[in-house]
Design a protein around this motif. Structure first.
Motif, PDB file in Angstrom:
ATOM      1  N   PRO A  26     -46.193 -17.853  44.540  1.00  0.00           N
ATOM      2  CA  PRO A  26     -47.723 -18.249  44.522  1.00  0.00           C
ATOM      3  C   PRO A  26     -48.404 -17.913  43.494  1.00  0.00           C
ATOM      4  N   CYS A  27     -49.555 -18.532  43.105  1.00  0.00           N
ATOM      5  CA  CYS A  27     -50.322 -18.210  41.755  1.00  0.00           C
ATOM      6  C   CYS A  27     -51.047 -16.853  42.152  1.00  0.00           C
ATOM      7  N   PRO A  28     -50.900 -16.227  41.081  1.00  0.00           N
ATOM      8  CA  PRO A  28     -51.551 -14.784  41.335  1.00  0.00           C
ATOM      9  C   PRO A  28     -53.277 -14.892  41.498  1.00  0.00           C
ATOM     10  N   ARG A  29     -53.737 -16.168  40.975  1.00  0.00           N
ATOM     11  CA  ARG A  29     -55.041 -16.386  40.980  1.00  0.00           C
ATOM     12  C   ARG A  29     -55.553 -17.233  42.345  1.00  0.00           C
ATOM     13  N   CYS A  30     -54.887 -18.376  42.670  1.00  0.00           N
ATOM     14  CA  CYS A  30     -55.372 -19.248  43.572  1.00  0.00           C
ATOM     15  C   CYS A  30     -54.414 -19.280  44.767  1.00  0.00           C
ATOM     16  N   GLY A  31     -53.171 -18.909  44.660  1.00  0.00           N
ATOM     17  CA  GLY A  31     -52.284 -18.607  45.701  1.00  0.00           C
ATOM     18  C   GLY A  31     -51.606 -19.956  45.618  1.00  0.00           C
ATOM     19  N   THR A  32     -51.533 -20.928  44.899  1.00  0.00           N
ATOM     20  CA  THR A  32     -50.822 -22.172  45.114  1.00  0.00           C
ATOM     21  C   THR A  32     -49.390 -21.996  44.832  1.00  0.00           C
ATOM     22  N   PRO A  33     -48.312 -22.343  45.499  1.00  0.00           N
ATOM     23  CA  PRO A  33     -46.915 -22.279  45.144  1.00  0.00           C
ATOM     24  C   PRO A  33     -46.644 -23.082  44.022  1.00  0.00           C
ATOM     25  N   ASN A  34     -45.804 -22.604  43.065  1.00  0.00           N
ATOM     26  CA  ASN A  34     -45.293 -23.291  42.088  1.00  0.00           C
ATOM     27  C   ASN A  34     -43.756 -23.035  41.756  1.00  0.00           C
ATOM     28  N   LEU A  35     -43.032 -23.908  41.195  1.00  0.00           N
ATOM     29  CA  LEU A  35     -41.646 -23.905  41.175  1.00  0.00           C
ATOM     30  C   LEU A  35     -41.148 -22.795  40.201  1.00  0.00           C
ATOM     31  N   PRO A  36     -40.206 -22.130  40.375  1.00  0.00           N
ATOM     32  CA  PRO A  36     -39.836 -21.023  39.712  1.00  0.00           C
ATOM     33  C   PRO A  36     -40.127 -21.049  37.893  1.00  0.00           C
ATOM     34  N   GLU A  37     -39.495 -22.438  37.493  1.00  0.00           N
ATOM     35  CA  GLU A  37     -39.473 -22.400  36.238  1.00  0.00           C
ATOM     36  C   GLU A  37     -40.743 -22.883  35.594  1.00  0.00           C
ATOM     37  N   ARG A  38     -41.831 -22.908  36.213  1.00  0.00           N
ATOM     38  CA  ARG A  38     -43.158 -23.329  35.543  1.00  0.00           C
ATOM     39  C   ARG A  38     -43.866 -21.972  35.195  1.00  0.00           C
ATOM     40  N   ARG A  39     -44.542 -21.950  33.892  1.00  0.00           N
ATOM     41  CA  ARG A  39     -45.120 -20.888  33.380  1.00  0.00           C
ATOM     42  C   ARG A  39     -46.888 -20.881  33.692  1.00  0.00           C
ATOM     43  N   CYS A  41     -49.783 -22.228  36.391  1.00  0.00           N
ATOM     44  CA  CYS A  41     -50.036 -22.730  37.554  1.00  0.00           C
ATOM     45  C   CYS A  41     -50.286 -24.181  37.627  1.00  0.00           C
ATOM     46  N   ARG A  42     -49.779 -25.148  38.543  1.00  0.00           N
ATOM     47  CA  ARG A  42     -50.105 -26.429  38.597  1.00  0.00           C
ATOM     48  C   ARG A  42     -51.430 -27.059  39.148  1.00  0.00           C
ATOM     49  N   ARG A  43     -52.335 -25.772  39.464  1.00  0.00           N
ATOM     50  CA  ARG A  43     -53.710 -26.285  39.903  1.00  0.00           C
ATOM     51  C   ARG A  43     -54.721 -25.839  39.215  1.00  0.00           C
ATOM     52  N   CYS A  44     -54.419 -24.423  39.032  1.00  0.00           N
ATOM     53  CA  CYS A  44     -55.713 -23.765  38.015  1.00  0.00           C
ATOM     54  C   CYS A  44     -55.261 -23.338  36.655  1.00  0.00           C
ATOM     55  N   ALA A  45     -54.182 -23.686  36.289  1.00  0.00           N
ATOM     56  CA  ALA A  45     -53.366 -23.184  35.053  1.00  0.00           C
ATOM     57  C   ALA A  45     -53.348 -21.813  34.596  1.00  0.00           C
ATOM     58  N   ALA A  46     -53.388 -20.957  35.652  1.00  0.00           N
ATOM     59  CA  ALA A  46     -53.427 -19.495  35.286  1.00  0.00           C
ATOM     60  C   ALA A  46     -51.912 -19.186  34.881  1.00  0.00           C
ATOM     61  N   PRO A  47     -51.666 -18.246  33.960  1.00  0.00           N
ATOM     62  CA  PRO A  47     -50.527 -17.831  33.719  1.00  0.00           C
ATOM     63  C   PRO A  47     -49.672 -17.239  34.913  1.00  0.00           C
ATOM     64  N   LEU A  48     -48.325 -17.477  35.124  1.00  0.00           N
ATOM     65  CA  LEU A  48     -47.770 -17.228  36.053  1.00  0.00           C
ATOM     66  C   LEU A  48     -46.809 -15.988  35.591  1.00  0.00           C
ATOM     67  N   THR A  49     -46.393 -15.865  34.355  1.00  0.00           N
ATOM     68  CA  THR A  49     -45.714 -14.692  34.055  1.00  0.00           C
ATOM     69  C   THR A  49     -46.816 -13.447  33.753  1.00  0.00           C
ATOM     70  N   VAL A  50     -46.436 -12.604  34.751  1.00  0.00           N
ATOM     71  CA  VAL A  50     -47.063 -11.142  34.987  1.00  0.00           C
ATOM     72  C   VAL A  50     -46.489 -10.052  34.216  1.00  0.00           C
ATOM     73  N   THR A  51     -47.252  -9.577  33.296  1.00  0.00           N
ATOM     74  CA  THR A  51     -46.795  -8.634  32.320  1.00  0.00           C
ATOM     75  C   THR A  51     -46.634  -7.419  33.034  1.00  0.00           C
ATOM     76  N   ALA A  52     -45.642  -6.715  32.464  1.00  0.00           N
ATOM     77  CA  ALA A  52     -45.604  -5.179  33.257  1.00  0.00           C
ATOM     78  C   ALA A  52     -46.468  -4.360  32.891  1.00  0.00           C
ATOM     79  N   ALA A  53     -47.000  -3.465  33.797  1.00  0.00           N
ATOM     80  CA  ALA A  53     -48.208  -2.568  33.305  1.00  0.00           C
ATOM     81  C   ALA A  53     -47.735  -1.504  32.565  1.00  0.00           C
ATOM     82  N   ALA A  54     -48.362  -1.002  31.937  1.00  0.00           N
ATOM     83  CA  ALA A  54     -48.111  -0.112  30.819  1.00  0.00           C
ATOM     84  C   ALA A  54     -47.771   1.303  31.708  1.00  0.00           C
ATOM     85  N   PRO A  55     -46.581   1.913  31.036  1.00  0.00           N
ATOM     86  CA  PRO A  55     -46.352   3.313  32.016  1.00  0.00           C
ATOM     87  C   PRO A  55     -47.255   4.284  31.644  1.00  0.00           C
TER      88      PRO A  55
END
Length: 255
Positions: A26-39, A41-55
């Motif tokens: 699901p999209c971290p912003r709106c919760g819409t499911p997206n295919l794994p290869e999408r970068r 969101c197909r609904r709100c266009a939010a980035p699906l790649t979540v950057t790792a938190a700084a240690p």
């Protein structure tokens, strides 16, 4: 017969295609499911790649002076800071070394642009003098009277009550400005000039004069002058019964 008027076809309502169901994270912003290869969101266009938190930094890195993070091989901030520090130190050293030269150059410019005024000493003394020709005759404003030095090496001192900027001084040699009387006594050719400032610093200079009557200007450019000493080093026309005659010394300050 006229042609028939064209008639636009009526719009046809078509059934919309059923949206395909997409399974994926699901999209971290709106919760819409997206295919794994999408970068995005197909609904709100939010980035699906979540950057790792700084240690999280260790506790000692949160204490001064280690609390600033250092990026190794990154922006080069440490190198730039080192270069800036070196440049700053070089400017400070150059300023300390060149300050006297710059100060003297600035004062010389003011001497050339400003005007001058005569200044009289408050006391005039000599190491020795012949009878009838005291040291005070060297600053009485007359060129037909003179201080008579008995021998080479004698000196005359001029003391001033208030420190001033000595721009130059004018020296009159000989017993008189008249050419016939000028050579009746010996005349100084080389004088050792010693100028003492109010802080005790002594400026020394050798002054070479022409063996001729009339004023001769000696440029000095010395600040905070309180005393001037002239010592006879060489003289012309010396001989038995002849004294070294210094007719007049005039001092000029910057106004």
């Amino acid at each position: 017969m006229q042609p028939a008027k064209p008639v636009a076809p009526r719009p046809v309502v078509r059934a919309s295609a059923v949206e395909e169901a997409q399974d994926g994270p699901p999209c971290p912003r709106c919760g819409t499911p997206n295919l794994p290869e999408r970068r995005f969101c197909r609904r709100c266009a939010a980035p699906l790649t979540v950057t790792a938190a700084a240690p999280e930094l260790p506790w000692w890195r949160t204490r001064w002076p280690f609390r600033r993070r250092v990026r190794i091989g990154g922006s080069g901030n440490a190198l730039r800071r080192t270069i800036a520090l070196i440049v700053l130190l070089a400017l400070v050293v150059a300023g300390v070394l060149l300050y006297p030269l710059g100060k003297n150059a600035y004062q010389d410019v003011l001497d050339k642009l400003g005007s001058t005024a005569p200044v009289s000493p408050s006391l005039t003394t000599a190491s020795a003098a012949v009878e009838g020709h005291p040291a005070s005759a060297a600053d009485d404003g007359l060129s037909n009277t003179y201080w008579g030095a008995p021998a080479i090496g004698d000196s005359v001192d001029f003391t001033f009550r208030t420190p001033f900027r000595l721009v130059d001084l004018i020296v009159h040699t000989g017993a008189s400005a008249d050419p016939e009387q000028f050579r009746q006594q010996a005349r100084p050719l080389v004088l050792a000039l010693e100028v003492t400032a109010s802080d005790g610093e002594v400026h020394r200079k050798q002054v070479t004069l022409n063996d001729q009557p009339g004023p001769q200007t000696v440029a000095t450019g010395i600040s905070d002058v309180v005393q001037v000493k002239l010592t006879v080093r060489e003289a012309a026309g010396t001989g038995p019964g002849r004294t070294v005659a210094l007719a007049e010394v005039e001092f000029f300050k910057r106004t």
